[in-house]
Design a protein around this motif. Structure first.
Motif, PDB file in Angstrom:
ATOM      1  N   LYS A  14      11.210   3.205  -7.035  1.00 24.34           N
ATOM      2  CA  LYS A  14      10.978   4.569  -7.511  1.00 24.34           C
ATOM      3  C   LYS A  14      11.832   4.855  -8.742  1.00 24.34           C
ATOM      4  CE  LYS A  14      12.479   8.357  -5.321  1.00 24.34           C
ATOM      5  NZ  LYS A  14      12.564   9.229  -4.143  1.00 24.34           N
ATOM      6  N   LEU A  15      11.222   5.446  -9.768  1.00 22.63           N
ATOM      7  CA  LEU A  15      11.974   5.826 -10.963  1.00 22.63           C
ATOM      8  C   LEU A  15      12.192   7.329 -11.034  1.00 22.63           C
ATOM      9  CD1 LEU A  15      10.207   3.604 -13.653  1.00 22.63           C
ATOM     10  CD2 LEU A  15      12.532   3.317 -12.792  1.00 22.63           C
ATOM     11  N   TRP A  16      11.201   8.069 -10.589  1.00 17.85           N
ATOM     12  CA  TRP A  16      11.292   9.525 -10.660  1.00 17.85           C
ATOM     13  C   TRP A  16      10.340  10.157  -9.651  1.00 17.85           C
ATOM     14  CZ3 TRP A  16       7.725  13.385 -11.682  1.00 17.85           C
ATOM     15  CH2 TRP A  16       8.257  14.665 -11.944  1.00 17.85           C
ATOM     16  N   GLY A  17      10.721  11.272  -9.045  1.00 16.57           N
ATOM     17  CA  GLY A  17       9.843  12.009  -8.125  1.00 16.57           C
ATOM     18  C   GLY A  17       9.699  11.300  -6.795  1.00 16.57           C
ATOM     19  N   GLN A  18       8.499  11.362  -6.248  1.00 17.61           N
ATOM     20  CA  GLN A  18       8.217  10.701  -4.963  1.00 17.61           C
ATOM     21  C   GLN A  18       7.700   9.296  -5.205  1.00 17.61           C
ATOM     22  OE1 GLN A  18       5.106  13.033  -3.259  1.00 17.61           O
ATOM     23  NE2 GLN A  18       6.270  14.926  -3.240  1.00 17.61           N
ATOM     24  N   ASP A  19       7.623   8.497  -4.130  1.00 15.06           N
ATOM     25  CA  ASP A  19       6.968   7.201  -4.318  1.00 15.06           C
ATOM     26  C   ASP A  19       5.537   7.213  -3.776  1.00 15.06           C
ATOM     27  OD1 ASP A  19       7.672   7.250  -1.705  1.00 15.06           O
ATOM     28  OD2 ASP A  19       8.993   5.494  -1.763  1.00 15.06           O
ATOM     29  N   TYR A  20       4.986   8.392  -3.620  1.00 11.75           N
ATOM     30  CA  TYR A  20       3.589   8.513  -3.196  1.00 11.75           C
ATOM     31  C   TYR A  20       3.006   9.832  -3.711  1.00 11.75           C
ATOM     32  CZ  TYR A  20       5.425  11.898   0.108  1.00 11.75           C
ATOM     33  OH  TYR A  20       6.025  12.997   0.648  1.00 11.75           O
ATOM     34  N   ILE A  21       1.669   9.918  -3.688  1.00  9.89           N
ATOM     35  CA  ILE A  21       1.015  11.210  -3.920  1.00  9.89           C
ATOM     36  C   ILE A  21       0.150  11.505  -2.702  1.00  9.89           C
ATOM     37  CG2 ILE A  21       1.005  11.108  -6.436  1.00  9.89           C
ATOM     38  CD1 ILE A  21      -1.983  10.248  -6.246  1.00  9.89           C
ATOM     39  N   SER A  22      -0.376  12.725  -2.621  1.00  6.83           N
ATOM     40  CA  SER A  22      -1.254  13.080  -1.506  1.00  6.83           C
ATOM     41  C   SER A  22      -2.619  13.482  -2.029  1.00  6.83           C
ATOM     42  CB  SER A  22      -0.697  14.275  -0.734  1.00  6.83           C
ATOM     43  OG  SER A  22       0.605  14.001  -0.314  1.00  6.83           O
ATOM     44  N   ASP A  23      -3.601  13.309  -1.193  1.00  2.39           N
ATOM     45  CA  ASP A  23      -4.931  13.825  -1.513  1.00  2.39           C
ATOM     46  C   ASP A  23      -5.681  14.113  -0.221  1.00  2.39           C
ATOM     47  OD1 ASP A  23      -6.834  14.750  -3.251  1.00  2.39           O
ATOM     48  OD2 ASP A  23      -7.829  12.827  -3.476  1.00  2.39           O
ATOM     49  N   TYR A  24      -6.785  14.810  -0.336  1.00  4.80           N
ATOM     50  CA  TYR A  24      -7.584  15.188   0.832  1.00  4.80           C
ATOM     51  C   TYR A  24      -8.989  14.622   0.735  1.00  4.80           C
ATOM     52  CZ  TYR A  24      -4.146  18.798   1.943  1.00  4.80           C
ATOM     53  OH  TYR A  24      -3.002  19.471   2.277  1.00  4.80           O
TER      54      TYR A  24
ATOM     55  N   LEU B 241       0.496   0.869  -3.416  1.00  6.11           N
ATOM     56  CA  LEU B 241      -0.128  -0.274  -2.743  1.00  6.11           C
ATOM     57  C   LEU B 241      -1.225   0.112  -1.753  1.00  6.11           C
ATOM     58  CD1 LEU B 241       3.085  -2.366  -1.998  1.00  6.11           C
ATOM     59  CD2 LEU B 241       1.328  -2.937  -3.654  1.00  6.11           C
ATOM     60  N   SER B 242      -1.362   1.395  -1.416  1.00 12.26           N
ATOM     61  CA  SER B 242      -2.361   1.719  -0.391  1.00 12.26           C
ATOM     62  C   SER B 242      -3.780   1.643  -0.909  1.00 12.26           C
ATOM     63  CB  SER B 242      -2.227   3.118   0.207  1.00 12.26           C
ATOM     64  OG  SER B 242      -1.035   3.721  -0.030  1.00 12.26           O
ATOM     65  N   PHE B 243      -4.655   1.324   0.034  1.00 11.56           N
ATOM     66  CA  PHE B 243      -6.068   1.398  -0.262  1.00 11.56           C
ATOM     67  C   PHE B 243      -6.498   2.860  -0.176  1.00 11.56           C
ATOM     68  CE2 PHE B 243     -10.355   1.991   1.218  1.00 11.56           C
ATOM     69  CZ  PHE B 243     -11.061   1.293   0.271  1.00 11.56           C
ATOM     70  N   TYR B 244      -7.328   3.286  -1.097  1.00  9.70           N
ATOM     71  CA  TYR B 244      -7.913   4.616  -1.012  1.00  9.70           C
ATOM     72  C   TYR B 244      -9.216   4.560  -1.798  1.00  9.70           C
ATOM     73  CZ  TYR B 244      -7.947   9.758  -0.940  1.00  9.70           C
ATOM     74  OH  TYR B 244      -8.265  11.079  -0.719  1.00  9.70           O
TER      75      TYR B 244
ATOM     76  N   GLY C 186       2.379  -6.782  -7.161  1.00 10.32           N
ATOM     77  CA  GLY C 186       3.251  -7.519  -6.260  1.00 10.32           C
ATOM     78  C   GLY C 186       3.582  -6.647  -5.053  1.00 10.32           C
ATOM     79  N   ASP C 187       4.556  -7.084  -4.221  1.00  8.87           N
ATOM     80  CA  ASP C 187       4.825  -6.345  -2.988  1.00  8.87           C
ATOM     81  C   ASP C 187       5.853  -5.226  -3.145  1.00  8.87           C
ATOM     82  OD1 ASP C 187       3.176  -8.091  -1.669  1.00  8.87           O
ATOM     83  OD2 ASP C 187       4.807  -9.522  -1.274  1.00  8.87           O
ATOM     84  N   LYS C 188       6.731  -5.359  -4.165  1.00  5.81           N
ATOM     85  CA  LYS C 188       7.883  -4.462  -4.219  1.00  5.81           C
ATOM     86  C   LYS C 188       7.638  -3.251  -5.132  1.00  5.81           C
ATOM     87  CE  LYS C 188      12.754  -4.628  -5.417  1.00  5.81           C
ATOM     88  NZ  LYS C 188      13.738  -5.448  -6.126  1.00  5.81           N
ATOM     89  N   ILE C 189       7.993  -2.066  -4.609  1.00  5.31           N
ATOM     90  CA  ILE C 189       7.860  -0.824  -5.384  1.00  5.31           C
ATOM     91  C   ILE C 189       9.255  -0.218  -5.553  1.00  5.31           C
ATOM     92  CG2 ILE C 189       6.915   1.532  -5.398  1.00  5.31           C
ATOM     93  CD1 ILE C 189       4.661  -0.387  -5.462  1.00  5.31           C
TER      94      ILE C 189
ATOM     95  N   VAL D 234       7.045  -4.877  -8.892  1.00  4.81           N
ATOM     96  CA  VAL D 234       7.497  -6.179  -9.377  1.00  4.81           C
ATOM     97  C   VAL D 234       6.453  -7.241  -9.055  1.00  4.81           C
ATOM     98  CG1 VAL D 234       9.316  -7.924  -9.241  1.00  4.81           C
ATOM     99  CG2 VAL D 234       9.885  -5.484  -8.946  1.00  4.81           C
ATOM    100  N   ASN D 235       5.951  -7.886 -10.115  1.00  2.33           N
ATOM    101  CA  ASN D 235       5.016  -8.993  -9.914  1.00  2.33           C
ATOM    102  C   ASN D 235       5.340 -10.092 -10.921  1.00  2.33           C
ATOM    103  OD1 ASN D 235       2.979 -10.741  -9.432  1.00  2.33           O
ATOM    104  ND2 ASN D 235       1.318  -9.407 -10.122  1.00  2.33           N
ATOM    105  N   LYS D 236       6.097 -11.106 -10.448  1.00  5.14           N
ATOM    106  CA  LYS D 236       6.504 -12.184 -11.355  1.00  5.14           C
ATOM    107  C   LYS D 236       5.618 -13.421 -11.211  1.00  5.14           C
ATOM    108  CE  LYS D 236      11.062 -11.203 -10.302  1.00  5.14           C
ATOM    109  NZ  LYS D 236      12.490 -11.467 -10.250  1.00  5.14           N
ATOM    110  N   LYS D 237       4.594 -13.275 -10.409  1.00  6.31           N
ATOM    111  CA  LYS D 237       3.701 -14.425 -10.177  1.00  6.31           C
ATOM    112  C   LYS D 237       2.745 -14.606 -11.353  1.00  6.31           C
ATOM    113  CE  LYS D 237       3.789 -14.593  -5.219  1.00  6.31           C
ATOM    114  NZ  LYS D 237       3.425 -13.548  -4.273  1.00  6.31           N
ATOM    115  N   ARG D 238       2.448 -15.873 -11.641  1.00  4.68           N
ATOM    116  CA  ARG D 238       1.526 -16.129 -12.748  1.00  4.68           C
ATOM    117  C   ARG D 238       0.114 -16.276 -12.203  1.00  4.68           C
ATOM    118  NH1 ARG D 238       4.159 -19.921 -17.273  1.00  4.68           N
ATOM    119  NH2 ARG D 238       2.236 -19.305 -18.296  1.00  4.68           N
ATOM    120  N   ASN D 239      -0.415 -15.160 -11.752  1.00  3.88           N
ATOM    121  CA  ASN D 239      -1.791 -15.208 -11.254  1.00  3.88           C
ATOM    122  C   ASN D 239      -2.529 -13.942 -11.673  1.00  3.88           C
ATOM    123  OD1 ASN D 239      -0.872 -13.168  -9.627  1.00  3.88           O
ATOM    124  ND2 ASN D 239      -0.654 -14.462  -7.825  1.00  3.88           N
TER     125      ASN D 239
END
Ligand code: SAH
Length: 455
Positions: free
Chosen positions: A259-269, A280-283, A254-257, A244-249
């Motif tokens: 979940k619609l389906w599955g997990q709210d994250y993925i993994s990697d190595y 939202l994570s840096f990678y 935005g800050d809020k996530i 959710v990002n309702k800001k006009r910039n």
């Protein structure tokens, strides 16, 4: 000078600027011409004039340089993403090597630095694991997605960016079909109305896991099940969310996530270390080259298992956890609290018990720990943002007197400045490697080993 704006001139490109633009002279007047390469003879139109130099637009290549190549992407000129697609990859690497060498010499005063390795990519395409596509409408009112034209916010329709993964195109097509069928409006920056702003896609290159996150100007996605049904069919799909990002910039997320389906994250190595990646994570965006760069840093650190290592500007702890596998103890320092929270979780999940993390400015935390607690280091690793290391940090590093310093840098100008300071009395540059994390773009990463001089 007898030129004026809109004049067309013929010139020979003899140099390249830091941002990858070709540089040539017309009757002694210096012009920067985007999309040209050294050795091109071109016709260009003067767009902007300053006293000593100006900017011109490429109109026609009269005689192409031997290093000019046909860009793979049809939007290469219009899109703001790539700067060097017209240059052969071999020459791109040479350009980057020379850029680092030039800065080390000019700013650092290092005359005879040997850059022992330029780490390029075997396949300098499709390397990005993350893409953020803006959604909007074209002149005919059709919903499109693609890229912003250089320095503007008008969207060029393009679902197949050659820096991103091939699956991006399929995902974007599904999103557009879903939007059209269900009358979901794209966001309109000017009026602030409409719903879908961006499509964020991330892929775990080693795990094959895929994440799709729609950035919304609203709190809900109507008929979301129609979208998730389509996307689920794509092999590897692991996480479907909206943000959710309702800001006009211009900030994408935005800050809020939700979940619609599955997990709210993925993994990697990266190497053996597993990372959990949320929208939202840096990678790091080029995981293949990141691993090569961090392996170089690890090699330069020369760890035997006995060392105390400080990793300053540690982000989510990628380098720290990489080094922890070979060190006695690693301490990471990072200014962003969320990144440190990720670093701690990543350490825990990977069963790495010899890494500790501190939130704060490196130039505050390290001097304080050194003055008050007398902490020590055998090896210090720094990976600062473009502005380089703070003076107070460099002072403390010198006082701590580690055997080796490994400097990972994304800006060779500030790197050269900091190396000059560190090498003024105590250290010497032992090894330098350049790593190409951004093929087709102008940025370049450098890894330097400094060794304490024997007195
Ligand atoms: N090595 C990290 C990325 C480093 S990027 C990784 O692989 O993930 C540079 C980092 O420095 C960013 O995470 C940024 O938030 C952090 N940073 C910026 N200024 C800082 C400061 N003064 N002290 C500590 N960290 C800082």
């Amino acid at each position: 000078m007898e030129f004026k704006k809109n004049d067309t001139v013929t010139l020979y490109i003899e140099d390249m600027g830091h941002d990858g633009e070709g540089i040539g002279k017309a009757d002694g007047y210096t012009l920067f011409v985007k999309d040209t390469v050294i050795g091109d003879k071109v016709e260009a139109r003067i767009m902007k004039m300053k006293k000593n130099y100006g900017y011109a637009r490429l109109m026609k290549v009269l005689e192409p340089s031997k290093d000019r190549v046909q860009p793979r992407c049809p939007a290469a000129r219009a899109c703001g993403g790539c700067q060097l697609q017209f240059l052969s990859y071999e020459k791109q690497l040479e350009f980057k090597k020379n850029k680092v060498k030039g800065n080390l010499k000019r700013i650092g005063g290092f005359e005879n630095i040997c850059i022992e390795q330029v780490i390029g990519m075997e396949e300098p395409w499709r390397y990005r694991n993350k893409a953020q596509f803006p959604v909007g409408k074209n002149k005919d009112g059709e919903i499109i997605t693609g890229f912003y034209a250089g320095r503007t916010h008008s969207i060029i329709s393009n679902k197949n960016c050659y820096l991103g993964t091939e699956v991006n195109e399929q995902i974007l097509e599904e999103v557009l079909v879903y939007m059209k069928e269900n009358h979901i409006e794209p966001y309109d920056e000017v009026s602030g109305t409409g719903l879908v702003r961006h499509v964020l896609i991330r892929c775990g290159f080693k795990t094959g896991e895929i994440m799709v996150c729609l950035v919304l100007n609203g709190d809900a996605l109507p008929k979301a099940e129609k979208l998730t049904a389509r996307l689920q069919e794509i092999p590897g799909m692991t996480s479907i969310t909206f943000n959710v990002n309702k800001k006009r910039n211009n900030v994408i997320l935005g800050d809020k996530i939700v979940k619609l389906w599955g997990q709210d994250y993925i993994s990697d190595y990266i190497g053996e270390v597993q990372y959990r990646i949320s929208p939202l994570s840096f990678y790091q965006v080029n995981p293949v080259q990141t691993e090569k760069l961090y392996n170089t840093a690890l090699e330069y650190a020369g760890l035997t298992g006995k060392e105390i290592v400080w990793d300053l500007y540690c982000g989510i702890g990628t380098i720290s956890l990489f080094l922890a596998q070979k060190a006695k103890q690693v301490y990471g320092v990072e200014i962003v609290p969320a990144a440190i929270a990720d670093a701690k979780k990543n350490a825990e999940r990977n069963g790495i018990a010899n890494a500790e993390f501190y939130v704060g400015k490196a130039e505050d935390v390290l001097p304080k720990k050194y003055e008050e607690e007398g902490v020590s280091a055998d090896v210090i690793v720094v990976d600062p943002p473009r502005k380089g290391c703070d003076e107070a940090l460099l002072e403390t590093m010198l006082k701590m007197n580690p055997e080796r310093i490994v400097y990972v840098s994304c800006d060779s100008a500030t790197l050269a400045r900091d190396l000059k300071r560190l090498c003024a009395e105590k250290y010497e540059v032992k090894r330098v490697a350049v790593c190409d994390m951004f093929p087709q773009g102008v940025h370049v990463e450098t890894c330097v080993l400094l060794q304490r001089r024997t007195m």
